[in-house]
Design a protein around this motif. Structure first.
Motif: not given
Length: 138
Positions: A10-21
């Motif tokens: 979940v943290k890796a997926a969250a990091r990916n989403l945040v990086d896209q922003l």
């Protein structure tokens, strides 16, 4: 699947989403936010309707992460009992970073999911239980 594997995934997926922003963030000082005129044109972007994600900071410390379907200014200053300027932590805010999208680009369920991703990665001081506990203490 163990709890640690789930949390890491979940943290890796969250990091990916945040990086896209990252290319979408803009920063405004608390003074600029508060002093922008409520009427007249053109209004600053943070004071127009849109689909917003925002992060309230005290210098480099993340105080609060939020999302809004109205303007950032309205959410922070004029949103009835939900206005953040009525919360104790608001006095500590030095600036706000926000990302604005159209409602078509970032519909409500997606905005709320991104808010959660930001919360996981940024770990704000006031969020969820801590923000509600502070409100109850006021």
């Amino acid at each position: 699947m163990s709890n640690e594997i789930i949390k890491d995934t979940v943290k890796a997926a969250a990091r990916n989403l945040v990086d896209q922003l990252s290319p979408h963030w803009k920063s405004i000082s608390k003074a600029t936010l508060e002093e922008s005129p409520s009427k007249g044109t053109p209004r600053p972007e943070f004071h127009t309707k849109g689909s917003f994600l925002y992060v309230a900071y005290e210098n480099k410390k993340v105080l609060y992460v939020g999302e809004s379907s109205i303007s950032v200014k309205r959410r922070l200053l004029h949103d009835g009992t939900g206005a953040h300027n009525k919360k104790g932590w608001y006095e500590r805010v030095t600036h706000v970073c926000y990302a604005r999208f159209s409602h078509d680009e970032l519909p409500e369920p997606y905005r709320k999911m991104l808010e959660q991703a930001l919360t996981i990665i940024l770990e704000p001081e006031f969020y969820g239980r801590s923000a509600k506990a502070e409100a109850a203490d006021e």
